[in-house]
Design a protein around this motif. Structure first.
Motif, mmCIF file in Angstrom:
data_model
loop_
_atom_site.group_PDB
_atom_site.id
_atom_site.type_symbol
_atom_site.label_atom_id
_atom_site.label_comp_id
_atom_site.label_asym_id
_atom_site.label_seq_id
_atom_site.Cartn_x
_atom_site.Cartn_y
_atom_site.Cartn_z
ATOM 1 N N ARG A 1 77.064 62.355 54.393
ATOM 2 C CA ARG A 1 76.858 63.787 54.132
ATOM 3 C C ARG A 1 77.396 64.178 52.759
ATOM 4 N NH1 ARG A 1 75.349 67.215 58.397
ATOM 5 N NH2 ARG A 1 76.313 68.966 57.306
ATOM 6 N N LYS A 2 78.495 63.538 52.336
ATOM 7 C CA LYS A 2 79.050 63.817 51.013
ATOM 8 C C LYS A 2 78.056 63.429 49.919
ATOM 9 C CE LYS A 2 83.377 63.393 49.788
ATOM 10 N NZ LYS A 2 84.728 62.803 49.556
ATOM 11 N N GLN A 3 77.207 62.432 50.230
ATOM 12 C CA GLN A 3 76.200 61.987 49.274
ATOM 13 C C GLN A 3 74.911 62.798 49.359
ATOM 14 O OE1 GLN A 3 75.743 57.833 50.170
ATOM 15 N NE2 GLN A 3 77.835 57.303 49.534
ATOM 16 N N ALA B 1 80.752 60.296 55.122
ATOM 17 C CA ALA B 1 80.513 59.764 53.781
ATOM 18 C C ALA B 1 79.066 59.990 53.355
ATOM 19 C CB ALA B 1 80.853 58.273 53.755
ATOM 20 N N ASP C 1 86.427 64.599 58.567
ATOM 21 C CA ASP C 1 86.766 66.027 58.652
ATOM 22 C C ASP C 1 87.354 66.252 60.040
ATOM 23 O OD1 ASP C 1 87.007 68.701 58.246
ATOM 24 O OD2 ASP C 1 84.884 69.081 57.857
ATOM 25 N N ASP D 1 87.641 60.101 54.691
ATOM 26 C CA ASP D 1 86.641 61.164 54.534
ATOM 27 C C ASP D 1 86.386 61.948 55.820
ATOM 28 O OD1 ASP D 1 86.139 60.771 51.830
ATOM 29 O OD2 ASP D 1 84.642 59.217 52.209
#
Length: 243
Positions: free
Chosen positions: A65-67, A63, A96, A94
């Protein structure tokens, strides 16, 4: 006469299964329908809230890293029994995840299904292409943001007897072995080698995560035996004992 009739019915059932399997292998539309049905079906299940908290612990790096944060976590190899896989995929959120699937005709359908659910796949088994699949998965996991999921007694058993692939993957990817068990309040078990379970609609599903361990030594037969025993014991001890 009776035996002949049974054989005729068995042959017709086998032909029907092959036709259905070939249809799913060649038709993306059929797989799309299956994915939609799976998502709707799993929404009816009552997942234990503690499960979501535990998954969030592993989910935090993904999460962030998504930000846009440049963070690296410790990858895990989720290890579960083949018969308990069905409800787990829905809880990916989220994360992977790369899944090891069988390099068979049925495995090709499962690979297509999982990819449409947003998971990565590596095709191989203990009989064919297994090492190549594990090395491919380990390469994906090296940055600490991709995790793996393996049914450690699949794809053909023996039931609830761990195989060695998860330990090789964990060593190559510097990942942690994490046992996972699923307790389905009400389920239907198929008459297959693994007694594969499908939870009934609106059933409660509890997911239990073990502490797990790292693979720290050379993978000799003696050490692999120790790892198998430890994983099997942790998996057995995760479910609450029924009275």
């Amino acid at each position: 006469m009776i035996e002949k009739s049974k054989q005729i019915i068995k042959n017709k059932a086998g032909n029907l299964r092959r036709k259905i399997r070939d249809l799913f292998r060649t038709s993306d539309f059929c797989v799309d329908l299956l994915v939609r049905f799976y998502k709707v079906f799993c929404k009816s299940l009552r997942y234990d809230e503690k499960t979501r908290v535990k998954i969030a612990e592993q989910d935090d790096v993904a999460a962030r890293r998504k930000q846009g944060e440049d963070v690296k976590g410790t990858p895990v190899v989720l290890c579960l029994w083949h018969d308990e896989l069905f409800p787990l995929i829905y809880l990916r959120k989220d994360l992977d995840i790369v899944c090891i699937v069988s390099s068979s005709k049925d495995g090709a359908i499962l690979e297509k299904f999982m990819r449409k659910l947003g998971l990565r796949t590596a095709a191989g088994s203990s009989r064919r292409g297994g090492l190549k699949a594990l090395l491919h998965a380990a390469k994906l996991m090296k940055d600490g943001t991709v995790h793996a999921c393996i049914t450690v007694d699949g794809p053909m058993g023996p039931r609830h007897k761990a195989k060695d692939g998860a330990f090789l993957l964990a060593q190559k990817a510097s990942a942690k072995i994490m046992p996972v068990r699923l307790n389905m309040e009400n389920s239907y078990a198929f008459p297959s080698w693994d007694k594969f379970q499908i939870p009934l609609p609106f059933s409660k599903v509890e997911v239990f995560f073990g502490e797990g361990f790292f693979v720290t030594e050379e993978l000799t037969e003696e050490y692999l035996a120790v790892c198998r025993k430890r994983l099997e014991e942790e998996l057995t001890g995760l479910l609450p004992q029924k009275p």
